[in-house]
Design a protein around this motif. Structure first.
Motif, PDB file in Angstrom:
ATOM      1  N   PRO A   1       0.816  -1.224   0.000  1.00  0.00           N
ATOM      2  CA  PRO A   1       0.000   0.000   0.000  1.00  0.00           C
ATOM      3  C   PRO A   1       0.845   1.267   0.000  1.00  0.00           C
ATOM      4  CG  PRO A   1      -0.892  -1.595   1.548  1.00  0.00           C
ATOM      5  CD  PRO A   1       0.437  -2.138   1.093  1.00  0.00           C
ATOM      6  N   ALA A   2       0.280   2.313  -0.585  1.00  0.00           N
ATOM      7  CA  ALA A   2       1.018   3.560  -0.802  1.00  0.00           C
ATOM      8  C   ALA A   2       1.523   4.182   0.482  1.00  0.00           C
ATOM      9  CB  ALA A   2       0.134   4.555  -1.554  1.00  0.00           C
ATOM     10  N   GLU A   3       0.831   3.986   1.610  1.00  0.00           N
ATOM     11  CA  GLU A   3       1.270   4.636   2.841  1.00  0.00           C
ATOM     12  C   GLU A   3       2.601   4.114   3.360  1.00  0.00           C
ATOM     13  OE1 GLU A   3      -2.130   1.762   4.182  1.00  0.00           O
ATOM     14  OE2 GLU A   3      -1.612   3.000   2.438  1.00  0.00           O
ATOM     15  N   HIS A   4       3.072   2.990   2.807  1.00  0.00           N
ATOM     16  CA  HIS A   4       4.342   2.424   3.256  1.00  0.00           C
ATOM     17  C   HIS A   4       5.507   2.768   2.328  1.00  0.00           C
ATOM     18  CE1 HIS A   4       1.865   0.363   6.088  1.00  0.00           C
ATOM     19  NE2 HIS A   4       1.323  -0.432   5.191  1.00  0.00           N
ATOM     20  N   LEU A   5       5.248   3.588   1.315  1.00  0.00           N
ATOM     21  CA  LEU A   5       6.290   3.896   0.343  1.00  0.00           C
ATOM     22  C   LEU A   5       7.330   4.878   0.871  1.00  0.00           C
ATOM     23  CD1 LEU A   5       4.219   4.142  -2.966  1.00  0.00           C
ATOM     24  CD2 LEU A   5       5.322   2.149  -1.925  1.00  0.00           C
ATOM     25  N   THR A   6       7.112   5.421   2.061  1.00  0.00           N
ATOM     26  CA  THR A   6       8.115   6.300   2.654  1.00  0.00           C
ATOM     27  C   THR A   6       9.287   5.502   3.228  1.00  0.00           C
ATOM     28  OG1 THR A   6       6.876   6.275   4.733  1.00  0.00           O
ATOM     29  CG2 THR A   6       6.440   8.099   3.204  1.00  0.00           C
ATOM     30  N   LEU A   7       9.120   4.193   3.380  1.00  0.00           N
ATOM     31  CA  LEU A   7      10.212   3.356   3.881  1.00  0.00           C
ATOM     32  C   LEU A   7      11.314   3.260   2.836  1.00  0.00           C
ATOM     33  CD1 LEU A   7       8.033   0.523   5.452  1.00  0.00           C
ATOM     34  CD2 LEU A   7       9.395   2.218   6.702  1.00  0.00           C
ATOM     35  N   VAL A   8      12.564   3.358   3.276  1.00  0.00           N
ATOM     36  CA  VAL A   8      13.721   3.360   2.377  1.00  0.00           C
ATOM     37  C   VAL A   8      14.398   1.995   2.442  1.00  0.00           C
ATOM     38  CG1 VAL A   8      15.926   4.454   1.823  1.00  0.00           C
ATOM     39  CG2 VAL A   8      14.028   5.827   2.741  1.00  0.00           C
ATOM     40  N   PRO A   9      14.332   1.197   1.384  1.00  0.00           N
ATOM     41  CA  PRO A   9      14.883  -0.163   1.432  1.00  0.00           C
ATOM     42  C   PRO A   9      16.377  -0.245   1.671  1.00  0.00           C
ATOM     43  CG  PRO A   9      13.346   0.074  -0.390  1.00  0.00           C
ATOM     44  CD  PRO A   9      13.602   1.453   0.140  1.00  0.00           C
ATOM     45  N   SER A  10      17.132   0.820   1.408  1.00  0.00           N
ATOM     46  CA  SER A  10      18.571   0.777   1.632  1.00  0.00           C
ATOM     47  C   SER A  10      18.922   0.803   3.117  1.00  0.00           C
ATOM     48  CB  SER A  10      19.253   1.945   0.915  1.00  0.00           C
ATOM     49  OG  SER A  10      18.764   3.186   1.388  1.00  0.00           O
ATOM     50  N   LYS A  11      17.957   1.109   3.962  1.00  0.00           N
ATOM     51  CA  LYS A  11      18.153   1.076   5.407  1.00  0.00           C
ATOM     52  C   LYS A  11      17.665  -0.276   5.925  1.00  0.00           C
ATOM     53  CE  LYS A  11      17.472   6.072   5.865  1.00  0.00           C
ATOM     54  NZ  LYS A  11      16.667   7.161   6.516  1.00  0.00           N
ATOM     55  N   PRO A  12      18.524  -1.087   6.534  1.00  0.00           N
ATOM     56  CA  PRO A  12      18.149  -2.452   6.928  1.00  0.00           C
ATOM     57  C   PRO A  12      16.871  -2.542   7.746  1.00  0.00           C
ATOM     58  CG  PRO A  12      20.507  -2.162   7.148  1.00  0.00           C
ATOM     59  CD  PRO A  12      19.949  -0.814   6.829  1.00  0.00           C
ATOM     60  N   ASP A  13      16.697  -1.665   8.728  1.00  0.00           N
ATOM     61  CA  ASP A  13      15.492  -1.725   9.548  1.00  0.00           C
ATOM     62  C   ASP A  13      14.247  -1.445   8.730  1.00  0.00           C
ATOM     63  OD1 ASP A  13      17.030  -2.305  11.720  1.00  0.00           O
ATOM     64  OD2 ASP A  13      16.962  -0.293  12.603  1.00  0.00           O
ATOM     65  N   GLU A  14      14.339  -0.475   7.817  1.00  0.00           N
ATOM     66  CA  GLU A  14      13.180  -0.126   7.004  1.00  0.00           C
ATOM     67  C   GLU A  14      12.933  -1.173   5.921  1.00  0.00           C
ATOM     68  OE1 GLU A  14      12.817   3.930   5.784  1.00  0.00           O
ATOM     69  OE2 GLU A  14      13.757   4.694   7.624  1.00  0.00           O
ATOM     70  N   TYR A  15      14.003  -1.804   5.450  1.00  0.00           N
ATOM     71  CA  TYR A  15      13.861  -2.906   4.493  1.00  0.00           C
ATOM     72  C   TYR A  15      13.049  -4.036   5.114  1.00  0.00           C
ATOM     73  CZ  TYR A  15      15.366  -6.758   1.421  1.00  0.00           C
ATOM     74  OH  TYR A  15      15.416  -7.838   0.570  1.00  0.00           O
ATOM     75  N   ARG A  16      13.404  -4.415   6.343  1.00  0.00           N
ATOM     76  CA  ARG A  16      12.656  -5.480   7.022  1.00  0.00           C
ATOM     77  C   ARG A  16      11.222  -5.061   7.296  1.00  0.00           C
ATOM     78  NH1 ARG A  16      17.644  -5.794   9.781  1.00  0.00           N
ATOM     79  NH2 ARG A  16      16.782  -4.594  11.534  1.00  0.00           N
ATOM     80  N   LYS A  17      11.030  -3.822   7.670  1.00  0.00           N
ATOM     81  CA  LYS A  17       9.674  -3.333   7.944  1.00  0.00           C
ATOM     82  C   LYS A  17       8.838  -3.341   6.665  1.00  0.00           C
ATOM     83  CE  LYS A  17       7.301   0.195  10.653  1.00  0.00           C
ATOM     84  NZ  LYS A  17       6.856  -0.803  11.642  1.00  0.00           N
ATOM     85  N   LEU A  18       9.472  -2.979   5.546  1.00  0.00           N
ATOM     86  CA  LEU A  18       8.762  -3.017   4.263  1.00  0.00           C
ATOM     87  C   LEU A  18       8.278  -4.432   3.977  1.00  0.00           C
ATOM     88  CD1 LEU A  18       8.059  -1.239   1.755  1.00  0.00           C
ATOM     89  CD2 LEU A  18      10.170  -2.066   0.730  1.00  0.00           C
ATOM     90  N   GLY A  19       9.115  -5.431   4.262  1.00  0.00           N
ATOM     91  CA  GLY A  19       8.711  -6.816   4.072  1.00  0.00           C
ATOM     92  C   GLY A  19       7.521  -7.206   4.923  1.00  0.00           C
ATOM     93  N   SER A  20       7.422  -6.636   6.114  1.00  0.00           N
ATOM     94  CA  SER A  20       6.312  -6.980   7.002  1.00  0.00           C
ATOM     95  C   SER A  20       4.973  -6.507   6.460  1.00  0.00           C
ATOM     96  CB  SER A  20       6.547  -6.383   8.400  1.00  0.00           C
ATOM     97  OG  SER A  20       6.361  -4.971   8.405  1.00  0.00           O
ATOM     98  N   PHE A  21       4.994  -5.546   5.525  1.00  0.00           N
ATOM     99  CA  PHE A  21       3.762  -5.023   4.951  1.00  0.00           C
ATOM    100  C   PHE A  21       3.433  -5.639   3.584  1.00  0.00           C
ATOM    101  CE2 PHE A  21       5.025  -1.274   7.625  1.00  0.00           C
ATOM    102  CZ  PHE A  21       3.979  -1.397   8.540  1.00  0.00           C
ATOM    103  N   ALA A  22       4.205  -6.626   3.129  1.00  0.00           N
ATOM    104  CA  ALA A  22       3.948  -7.242   1.825  1.00  0.00           C
ATOM    105  C   ALA A  22       2.552  -7.852   1.786  1.00  0.00           C
ATOM    106  CB  ALA A  22       4.997  -8.315   1.544  1.00  0.00           C
ATOM    107  N   PHE A  23       1.831  -7.552   0.743  1.00  0.00           N
ATOM    108  CA  PHE A  23       0.453  -7.999   0.522  1.00  0.00           C
ATOM    109  C   PHE A  23      -0.511  -7.482   1.591  1.00  0.00           C
ATOM    110  CE2 PHE A  23       2.047 -11.649  -2.216  1.00  0.00           C
ATOM    111  CZ  PHE A  23       1.480 -11.147  -3.380  1.00  0.00           C
TER     112      PHE A  23
END
Length: 250
Positions: A86-108
């Motif tokens: 979802p668009a509200e999670h696009l502020t997460l920056v995948p190059s940052k390890p913590d935010e990369y993992r958090k982005l994965g938690s929102f998949a689907f």
């Protein structure tokens, strides 16, 4: 009338054409893209279980780019990128390890719970139990966000097996090196598979096997996109092959 080329074939050629003969203008464009959107600077993580190790329950093995084995997560036709991330999670920056993992938690996270009562990532977890996503036609349609394949890869998925792809999702999957976007030669597999089925994806033989149902499906070869994904994405591939300077030499 001649049949239209598959999304896989067209997107692979379009993606790799500039790599074979990079120009200074192309490199400037890619550098600007990386400055604008950090999602191309992501790392690969998550559980991959080689088929050879499947019999050894609980054992750990090194990842294999040739064969993936594990449970599958099944979705239908026209899964769009807003459902993937979802668009509200696009502020997460995948190059940052913590935010990369958090982005994965929102998949689907955008899938309707009424149609998909089993979440791709369990509440409170950052990674998924499902190594392979099985989908229908036009997977990854909608907006062109690169976060979509990144979210799937960050969650631990290693391949999507679908009847067809939106071209931009296919391209982004290869460019980021996060998941293998594999296309089935026939239709209907997603209707014959269930979430939780144990499956194997064999890239070298271009085959998808559902061990739970006992059915086997042919895949279209991933072709030239395979080495790019294996390298970790388009920039890693370009460095590996000497098309652009390595980080050490830069």
């Amino acid at each position: 009338m001649a049949a239209a080329p598959s999304a896989t074939a067209v997107s692979t050629a379009a993606l790799l054409a500039p790599i074979r003969a990079p120009t200074s203008a192309f490199l400037r464009r890619t550098q600007l893209t990386r400055h604008r959107d950090h999602s191309l600077k992501c790392r690969r993580a998550g559980p991959i279980v080689p088929a050879a190790a499947a019999a050894a329950a609980g054992s750990s093995s090194s990842p294999s780019s040739a064969v993936f084995h594990g449970e599958c997560f099944v979705v239908g036709d026209n899964i769009d990128t807003d459902q993937i991330i979802p668009a509200e999670h696009l502020t997460l920056v995948p190059s940052k390890p913590d935010e990369y993992r958090k982005l994965g938690s929102f998949a689907f996270a955008g899938l309707p719970s009424a149609a998909y009562p089993t979440p791709f990532v369990a509440p409170g977890e950052e990674s998924t139990r499902y190594a392979v996503v099985v989908g229908g036609a036009n997977f990854g349609c909608g907006s062109s966000r690169e976060h979509a394949p990144v979210a799937l890869g960050a969650a631990g998925a290693r391949a999507v097996v679908a009847e067809g792809y939106a071209r931009i999702f296919f391209r982004n999957s290869v460019a980021t090196g996060e998941v293998y976007p594999l296309e089935l030669t026939d239709t209907g597999a997603w209707k014959e598979c269930k979430t939780g089925d144990v499956v194997t994806v064999d890239l070298s033989n271009s085959v998808f096997i559902n061990h739970t149902s006992g059915k086997e499906y042919k895949l279209k070869p991933i072709g030239d996109a395979g080495p790019v994904i294996e390298a970790g994405g388009i920039f890693a591939y370009a460095r590996k092959t000497g098309m652009i300077a390595s980080k050490a030499a830069a």
